[in-house]
Motif scaffolding. Sequence first.
Motif, PDB file in Angstrom:
ATOM      1  N   GLY A  97      -9.745 -17.121 -15.409  1.00 49.54           N
ATOM      2  CA  GLY A  97      -9.682 -15.979 -16.314  1.00 49.54           C
ATOM      3  C   GLY A  97     -10.500 -14.770 -15.934  1.00 49.54           C
ATOM      4  N   TRP A  98     -11.643 -14.963 -15.265  1.00 53.81           N
ATOM      5  CA  TRP A  98     -12.564 -13.852 -15.033  1.00 53.81           C
ATOM      6  C   TRP A  98     -12.605 -13.445 -13.568  1.00 53.81           C
ATOM      7  CZ3 TRP A  98     -15.390 -10.911 -18.472  1.00 53.81           C
ATOM      8  CH2 TRP A  98     -15.421 -11.352 -19.803  1.00 53.81           C
ATOM      9  N   ALA A  99     -12.558 -12.126 -13.358  1.00 51.88           N
ATOM     10  CA  ALA A  99     -12.797 -11.549 -12.035  1.00 51.88           C
ATOM     11  C   ALA A  99     -14.077 -10.741 -12.094  1.00 51.88           C
ATOM     12  CB  ALA A  99     -11.635 -10.644 -11.626  1.00 51.88           C
ATOM     13  N   LEU A 100     -14.796 -10.685 -10.982  1.00 52.41           N
ATOM     14  CA  LEU A 100     -16.011  -9.875 -10.885  1.00 52.41           C
ATOM     15  C   LEU A 100     -15.826  -8.865  -9.765  1.00 52.41           C
ATOM     16  CD1 LEU A 100     -19.681 -10.914 -11.205  1.00 52.41           C
ATOM     17  CD2 LEU A 100     -18.978  -9.739  -9.103  1.00 52.41           C
ATOM     18  N   VAL A 101     -16.054  -7.588 -10.078  1.00 54.62           N
ATOM     19  CA  VAL A 101     -15.838  -6.509  -9.116  1.00 54.62           C
ATOM     20  C   VAL A 101     -17.123  -5.714  -8.959  1.00 54.62           C
ATOM     21  CG1 VAL A 101     -14.472  -4.480  -8.518  1.00 54.62           C
ATOM     22  CG2 VAL A 101     -13.424  -6.345  -9.839  1.00 54.62           C
ATOM     23  N   THR A 102     -17.617  -5.592  -7.732  1.00 49.47           N
ATOM     24  CA  THR A 102     -18.779  -4.742  -7.481  1.00 49.47           C
ATOM     25  C   THR A 102     -18.307  -3.358  -7.039  1.00 49.47           C
ATOM     26  OG1 THR A 102     -19.023  -5.330  -5.127  1.00 49.47           O
ATOM     27  CG2 THR A 102     -20.102  -6.767  -6.750  1.00 49.47           C
ATOM     28  N   GLY A 103     -19.182  -2.371  -7.227  1.00 50.56           N
ATOM     29  CA  GLY A 103     -18.759  -1.000  -6.947  1.00 50.56           C
ATOM     30  C   GLY A 103     -17.615  -0.593  -7.856  1.00 50.56           C
ATOM     31  N   ALA A 104     -17.700  -1.003  -9.124  1.00 51.71           N
ATOM     32  CA  ALA A 104     -16.522  -0.986 -10.008  1.00 51.71           C
ATOM     33  C   ALA A 104     -16.269   0.329 -10.714  1.00 51.71           C
ATOM     34  CB  ALA A 104     -16.665  -2.098 -11.052  1.00 51.71           C
ATOM     35  N   THR A 105     -17.113   1.340 -10.508  1.00 47.78           N
ATOM     36  CA  THR A 105     -16.889   2.592 -11.239  1.00 47.78           C
ATOM     37  C   THR A 105     -16.416   3.732 -10.349  1.00 47.78           C
ATOM     38  OG1 THR A 105     -19.248   3.157 -11.026  1.00 47.78           O
ATOM     39  CG2 THR A 105     -18.548   2.044 -13.061  1.00 47.78           C
ATOM     40  N   SER A 106     -16.129   3.449  -9.090  1.00 44.62           N
ATOM     41  CA  SER A 106     -15.640   4.520  -8.220  1.00 44.62           C
ATOM     42  C   SER A 106     -14.753   3.956  -7.120  1.00 44.62           C
ATOM     43  CB  SER A 106     -16.813   5.296  -7.587  1.00 44.62           C
ATOM     44  OG  SER A 106     -17.554   4.464  -6.726  1.00 44.62           O
ATOM     45  N   GLY A 107     -13.884   4.801  -6.601  1.00 47.31           N
ATOM     46  CA  GLY A 107     -13.103   4.491  -5.416  1.00 47.31           C
ATOM     47  C   GLY A 107     -12.254   3.242  -5.520  1.00 47.31           C
ATOM     48  N   ILE A 108     -12.265   2.471  -4.448  1.00 48.03           N
ATOM     49  CA  ILE A 108     -11.422   1.283  -4.354  1.00 48.03           C
ATOM     50  C   ILE A 108     -11.811   0.247  -5.403  1.00 48.03           C
ATOM     51  CG2 ILE A 108     -10.724  -0.613  -2.849  1.00 48.03           C
ATOM     52  CD1 ILE A 108     -11.219   1.317  -0.466  1.00 48.03           C
ATOM     53  N   GLY A 109     -13.109   0.066  -5.625  1.00 49.10           N
ATOM     54  CA  GLY A 109     -13.562  -0.918  -6.613  1.00 49.10           C
ATOM     55  C   GLY A 109     -13.085  -0.602  -8.014  1.00 49.10           C
ATOM     56  N   GLU A 110     -13.118   0.668  -8.371  1.00 45.55           N
ATOM     57  CA  GLU A 110     -12.628   1.089  -9.683  1.00 45.55           C
ATOM     58  C   GLU A 110     -11.159   0.734  -9.853  1.00 45.55           C
ATOM     59  OE1 GLU A 110     -12.289   5.215 -12.337  1.00 45.55           O
ATOM     60  OE2 GLU A 110     -12.736   5.296 -10.191  1.00 45.55           O
ATOM     61  N   GLN A 111     -10.381   0.964  -8.807  1.00 43.35           N
ATOM     62  CA  GLN A 111      -8.950   0.664  -8.870  1.00 43.35           C
ATOM     63  C   GLN A 111      -8.678  -0.837  -8.856  1.00 43.35           C
ATOM     64  OE1 GLN A 111      -6.347   2.705  -9.447  1.00 43.35           O
ATOM     65  NE2 GLN A 111      -7.916   4.258  -9.841  1.00 43.35           N
ATOM     66  N   MET A 112      -9.491  -1.590  -8.123  1.00 41.39           N
ATOM     67  CA  MET A 112      -9.337  -3.049  -8.146  1.00 41.39           C
ATOM     68  C   MET A 112      -9.573  -3.591  -9.550  1.00 41.39           C
ATOM     69  SD  MET A 112     -11.183  -4.357  -4.675  1.00 41.39           S
ATOM     70  CE  MET A 112     -10.436  -4.154  -3.052  1.00 41.39           C
ATOM     71  N   ALA A 113     -10.619  -3.103 -10.200  1.00 42.04           N
ATOM     72  CA  ALA A 113     -10.920  -3.557 -11.561  1.00 42.04           C
ATOM     73  C   ALA A 113      -9.761  -3.242 -12.505  1.00 42.04           C
ATOM     74  CB  ALA A 113     -12.208  -2.901 -12.046  1.00 42.04           C
ATOM     75  N   LYS A 114      -9.226  -2.044 -12.384  1.00 44.12           N
ATOM     76  CA  LYS A 114      -8.112  -1.633 -13.241  1.00 44.12           C
ATOM     77  C   LYS A 114      -6.887  -2.511 -13.005  1.00 44.12           C
ATOM     78  CE  LYS A 114      -5.143   2.331 -14.277  1.00 44.12           C
ATOM     79  NZ  LYS A 114      -4.848   3.752 -13.978  1.00 44.12           N
ATOM     80  N   GLN A 115      -6.559  -2.740 -11.750  1.00 38.44           N
ATOM     81  CA  GLN A 115      -5.350  -3.495 -11.440  1.00 38.44           C
ATOM     82  C   GLN A 115      -5.498  -4.975 -11.778  1.00 38.44           C
ATOM     83  OE1 GLN A 115      -3.755  -2.448  -7.528  1.00 38.44           O
ATOM     84  NE2 GLN A 115      -4.383  -0.326  -7.825  1.00 38.44           N
ATOM     85  N   LEU A 116      -6.707  -5.508 -11.674  1.00 40.60           N
ATOM     86  CA  LEU A 116      -6.935  -6.898 -12.088  1.00 40.60           C
ATOM     87  C   LEU A 116      -6.808  -7.024 -13.607  1.00 40.60           C
ATOM     88  CD1 LEU A 116      -9.866  -7.776  -9.681  1.00 40.60           C
ATOM     89  CD2 LEU A 116      -7.659  -8.958  -9.778  1.00 40.60           C
ATOM     90  N   ALA A 117      -7.336  -6.032 -14.327  1.00 37.50           N
ATOM     91  CA  ALA A 117      -7.182  -6.035 -15.784  1.00 37.50           C
ATOM     92  C   ALA A 117      -5.710  -5.910 -16.166  1.00 37.50           C
ATOM     93  CB  ALA A 117      -7.990  -4.887 -16.385  1.00 37.50           C
ATOM     94  N   GLU A 118      -4.987  -5.094 -15.425  1.00 36.47           N
ATOM     95  CA  GLU A 118      -3.557  -4.930 -15.661  1.00 36.47           C
ATOM     96  C   GLU A 118      -2.813  -6.244 -15.456  1.00 36.47           C
ATOM     97  OE1 GLU A 118      -0.157  -1.605 -14.473  1.00 36.47           O
ATOM     98  OE2 GLU A 118      -1.910  -1.890 -13.197  1.00 36.47           O
ATOM     99  N   LYS A 119      -3.328  -7.075 -14.551  1.00 38.39           N
ATOM    100  CA  LYS A 119      -2.720  -8.388 -14.306  1.00 38.39           C
ATOM    101  C   LYS A 119      -3.148  -9.420 -15.347  1.00 38.39           C
ATOM    102  CE  LYS A 119      -2.531  -7.715  -9.259  1.00 38.39           C
ATOM    103  NZ  LYS A 119      -1.061  -7.796  -9.086  1.00 38.39           N
ATOM    104  N   GLY A 120      -3.987  -9.004 -16.292  1.00 39.14           N
ATOM    105  CA  GLY A 120      -4.377  -9.890 -17.378  1.00 39.14           C
ATOM    106  C   GLY A 120      -5.690 -10.616 -17.186  1.00 39.14           C
ATOM    107  N   MET A 121      -6.419 -10.294 -16.123  1.00 39.16           N
ATOM    108  CA  MET A 121      -7.696 -10.961 -15.891  1.00 39.16           C
ATOM    109  C   MET A 121      -8.811 -10.268 -16.666  1.00 39.16           C
ATOM    110  SD  MET A 121      -7.801 -12.282 -11.946  1.00 39.16           S
ATOM    111  CE  MET A 121      -8.938 -13.591 -12.410  1.00 39.16           C
TER     112      MET A 121
END
Length: 266
Positions: free
Chosen positions: A11-35
């Motif tokens: 259920g849980w993903a952890l993303v570092t560098g999560a407020t800018s650039g690639i990390g920000e987009q990874m966090a968004k897309q993982l949330a979009e996938k329901g994580m």
Amino acid sequence: MSFNFKQKYGGWALVTGATSGIGEQMAKQLAEKGMDVVLVARREQELKDYAQALASQYSVKTDVIVADLATQEGVNKVKQTQHDIGLIALSAGLETNGAFEKLDLNGERRLLDVNVTSTMELSHHFSNAMVVRGKGAILLVASMFGQMASPYFSTYAGSKAFVIGFGQSLYGELKPKGVDVSILSPGLTETSMATSTGVNWGKVPMAAKKPETVAKVALDGIGKRVVTVPGVRNNIMVFMSDLTPRKLMASMMKRLLDRAVDPKRL
């Protein structure tokens, strides 16, 4: 063929560098996938605002960890999360550039602490539980500069070469234990890091990709590819660098980067 990330990894993903650039987009897309997503970065208010936005938009749970990954204290704070982490995306990174002998040594140490030491420590920590469960994913962020000689980016390139070698080796170890390891090796990307380090990338024949595109390619590669290089042109460049004698490649890259790096740094 895509798969259900939450079902496959937990259920849980952890993303570092999560407020800018690639990390920000990874966090968004993982949330979009329901994580559900744990966001890690240094700036507290940005973290909280982004976590709230993701929770509201995608109806997922979010949590934040304010941490400077250049410090042991920051790395330890991330390790102390109580969430059952099924996927980690280690996107936090630092870049320096200029004549190596003129660079500030403390800045180079800080770069290595973030790009190398925190990557190793967090991979080690979270892989333990993943192996016990028999499932999980580790997504590491390297750079094309880690795959070729990159004058004026020597410490940065060396740190990303570590990530590539480390990740490929972990893939061999952890894949039989049910843990997918994948490495993103992007070229020039439209991020704040690319625009804030005094390099005029318009002087080199590299087309910058959007971070949302790079993040999508990276997430699509988990469980399918060991190393993902976004973009046809970037893949050709990496392929050609592998075929070019190293001495020649170093000279060619120096001439190329001579145009881009601020002359005051050389």
